[in-house]
Design a protein around this motif. Sequence first.
Motif, PDB file in Angstrom:
ATOM      1  N   SER A  12      23.615  24.217  29.422  1.00  0.00           N
ATOM      2  CA  SER A  12      24.011  25.246  28.754  1.00  0.00           C
ATOM      3  C   SER A  12      24.295  26.220  29.777  1.00  0.00           C
ATOM      4  O   SER A  12      25.311  26.923  30.103  1.00  0.00           O
ATOM      5  N   GLU A  13      23.067  26.688  31.404  1.00  0.00           N
ATOM      6  CA  GLU A  13      23.397  27.265  32.273  1.00  0.00           C
ATOM      7  C   GLU A  13      24.538  26.840  33.483  1.00  0.00           C
ATOM      8  O   GLU A  13      24.575  28.387  33.297  1.00  0.00           O
ATOM      9  N   ARG A  14      24.747  25.453  33.037  1.00  0.00           N
ATOM     10  CA  ARG A  14      26.140  25.976  34.038  1.00  0.00           C
ATOM     11  C   ARG A  14      27.008  25.876  33.091  1.00  0.00           C
ATOM     12  O   ARG A  14      28.266  26.586  33.744  1.00  0.00           O
ATOM     13  N   ARG A  15      27.301  25.928  32.250  1.00  0.00           N
ATOM     14  CA  ARG A  15      28.662  26.126  31.398  1.00  0.00           C
ATOM     15  C   ARG A  15      28.277  27.180  31.528  1.00  0.00           C
ATOM     16  O   ARG A  15      29.449  28.257  31.299  1.00  0.00           O
ATOM     17  N   PHE A  16      27.985  28.177  31.516  1.00  0.00           N
ATOM     18  CA  PHE A  16      27.594  29.895  31.510  1.00  0.00           C
ATOM     19  C   PHE A  16      28.358  30.180  32.629  1.00  0.00           C
ATOM     20  O   PHE A  16      28.934  30.792  32.512  1.00  0.00           O
ATOM     21  N   LYS A  17      27.233  30.321  33.663  1.00  0.00           N
ATOM     22  CA  LYS A  17      28.239  29.456  34.459  1.00  0.00           C
ATOM     23  C   LYS A  17      29.819  30.032  34.660  1.00  0.00           C
ATOM     24  O   LYS A  17      30.105  30.595  35.583  1.00  0.00           O
ATOM     25  N   LEU A  18      30.258  28.769  34.201  1.00  0.00           N
ATOM     26  CA  LEU A  18      31.688  28.531  34.885  1.00  0.00           C
ATOM     27  C   LEU A  18      32.296  29.152  34.182  1.00  0.00           C
ATOM     28  O   LEU A  18      33.536  29.310  34.343  1.00  0.00           O
ATOM     29  N   GLY A  62      31.107  32.370  33.122  1.00  0.00           N
ATOM     30  CA  GLY A  62      32.356  33.832  33.968  1.00  0.00           C
ATOM     31  C   GLY A  62      32.277  33.961  35.240  1.00  0.00           C
ATOM     32  O   GLY A  62      32.922  34.931  35.123  1.00  0.00           O
ATOM     33  N   LEU A  63      32.487  32.383  36.196  1.00  0.00           N
ATOM     34  CA  LEU A  63      32.894  32.440  37.004  1.00  0.00           C
ATOM     35  C   LEU A  63      34.200  32.569  36.274  1.00  0.00           C
ATOM     36  O   LEU A  63      35.291  32.620  37.822  1.00  0.00           O
ATOM     37  N   GLY A  64      34.887  31.897  35.780  1.00  0.00           N
ATOM     38  CA  GLY A  64      36.508  31.257  34.906  1.00  0.00           C
ATOM     39  C   GLY A  64      37.033  32.942  35.211  1.00  0.00           C
ATOM     40  O   GLY A  64      38.487  33.465  35.056  1.00  0.00           O
ATOM     41  N   ALA A  65      35.727  33.605  34.165  1.00  0.00           N
ATOM     42  CA  ALA A  65      36.472  34.928  33.949  1.00  0.00           C
ATOM     43  C   ALA A  65      36.800  35.815  35.285  1.00  0.00           C
ATOM     44  O   ALA A  65      37.739  36.432  34.916  1.00  0.00           O
ATOM     45  N   ILE A  66      35.821  35.893  36.582  1.00  0.00           N
ATOM     46  CA  ILE A  66      35.941  36.824  37.151  1.00  0.00           C
ATOM     47  C   ILE A  66      37.393  36.221  37.826  1.00  0.00           C
ATOM     48  O   ILE A  66      37.909  37.394  37.816  1.00  0.00           O
ATOM     49  N   VAL A  67      38.142  34.870  38.138  1.00  0.00           N
ATOM     50  CA  VAL A  67      38.734  33.998  39.005  1.00  0.00           C
ATOM     51  C   VAL A  67      40.123  34.943  38.144  1.00  0.00           C
ATOM     52  O   VAL A  67      41.092  35.226  38.411  1.00  0.00           O
ATOM     53  N   LEU A  68      39.968  34.347  36.333  1.00  0.00           N
ATOM     54  CA  LEU A  68      41.538  34.972  36.194  1.00  0.00           C
ATOM     55  C   LEU A  68      41.024  36.388  36.062  1.00  0.00           C
ATOM     56  O   LEU A  68      42.477  37.504  35.788  1.00  0.00           O
ATOM     57  N   SER A  69      40.195  37.130  36.802  1.00  0.00           N
ATOM     58  CA  SER A  69      40.726  39.288  36.351  1.00  0.00           C
ATOM     59  C   SER A  69      41.342  39.339  37.731  1.00  0.00           C
ATOM     60  O   SER A  69      41.884  39.524  37.556  1.00  0.00           O
ATOM     61  N   LEU A  70      40.853  38.147  38.543  1.00  0.00           N
ATOM     62  CA  LEU A  70      40.914  38.807  40.164  1.00  0.00           C
ATOM     63  C   LEU A  70      43.149  38.031  40.059  1.00  0.00           C
ATOM     64  O   LEU A  70      43.683  38.673  40.825  1.00  0.00           O
ATOM     65  N   ALA A  71      43.113  37.165  39.350  1.00  0.00           N
ATOM     66  CA  ALA A  71      44.279  36.607  39.429  1.00  0.00           C
ATOM     67  C   ALA A  71      45.004  37.427  38.692  1.00  0.00           C
ATOM     68  O   ALA A  71      46.515  37.585  39.377  1.00  0.00           O
ATOM     69  N   PHE A  72      45.045  37.974  37.586  1.00  0.00           N
ATOM     70  CA  PHE A  72      45.713  38.917  36.728  1.00  0.00           C
ATOM     71  C   PHE A  72      45.998  40.176  38.518  1.00  0.00           C
ATOM     72  O   PHE A  72      47.274  40.801  38.043  1.00  0.00           O
ATOM     73  N   LEU A  73      44.983  40.524  38.874  1.00  0.00           N
ATOM     74  CA  LEU A  73      45.086  41.772  39.603  1.00  0.00           C
ATOM     75  C   LEU A  73      46.004  41.895  40.750  1.00  0.00           C
ATOM     76  O   LEU A  73      46.600  42.075  41.353  1.00  0.00           O
ATOM     77  N   ALA A  74      45.308  40.011  41.594  1.00  0.00           N
ATOM     78  CA  ALA A  74      46.999  40.162  42.691  1.00  0.00           C
ATOM     79  C   ALA A  74      47.358  39.777  41.853  1.00  0.00           C
ATOM     80  O   ALA A  74      48.595  40.432  43.519  1.00  0.00           O
TER      81      ALA A  74
END
Length: 317
Positions: A43-49, A51-63
């Motif tokens: 569960s901790e690994r899924r949560f980290k993934l 969160g990381l996916g949300a950050i990458v998606l946000s930065l991708a839209f900004l880029a």
Amino acid sequence: MSNASLSDARGGTAGGTAPHGTHGNARWQTPEALRRISRRNASERRFKLIGLGAIVLSLAFLALLLVIMLKNGLGGLDWNFLSGSDSTDPDVAGVWGAAKGSLLTMLVTLLLSFPMGVLAAIYLEEFAPRARWIEWVEVSINNLAAVPSIIFGLLGLAVFINTLGMPRSSPLVGGLTLALMTMPVIVISGRNAIKAVPPSIRDAALAIGASKMQTVFHHVLPLALPGILTGTIIGMARALGETAPLLMIGMRAFVVTPPGGITDPSSVLPMQIFLWSDEIDAGFVQNTSAAIIVLLVFLLAMNGLAIYLRNKFEVRW
């Protein structure tokens, strides 16, 4: 005393059971416990993934936004564009008039909303009595922070222009209107920052003879200032990108001369972008993208200055 008696006194015997710690380790080594630990780690690994996916998606839209804007508007960023004003000809239209209007409007907004918001937060958190009318004020401030911005535009039109007769389309009226919209955000963030200061700071200051006023302004406020500035950054960033309230007070006017003061007719960067995006001429597409780049740089510069001041005045204890 015999060796057996010594063993009994220390909690174990030669033929007795294992110590309590051994029992605990054994319980954690059971198959059921191991399955629970495995599920928890998964569960901790899924949560980290996630969160990381949300950050990458946000930065991708900004880029993606930055790439599109740079591709369409970078060629239009020259001195004539940065120093010119609005025009019906896209080849001679510039952004300086709107940029100066935004600067003057933000200056009026900051000079009004910041001191009033901070003083209101200090009074409500440190000096206000626990009365029913104070509770109504707190609820009203929380509700004002969620009111749509166009309502503040209608309020500015009714009060500042129609009632007080202030100049239409001016940074003064725009700053007053945006100050009304920004101040609740500053009050709420200021109260939270003041509340986060440990009570021991207040008790220590009062114990050595400081007055209530000295305690608040010499000890509590410096510690709460970074949080207050964070709320101010959020409020000012929201105000910089607003168009609806400024649309209601007439700042969408076609102004070809940069404002000389806060009472002169002016436009602002978001409104200028809106007007150029509605033009039929294809030449304004490049101007719109270039103006968006200027607005982003303006916003980053303003936030960078605020973050610098927050770090400069931050007090650690």
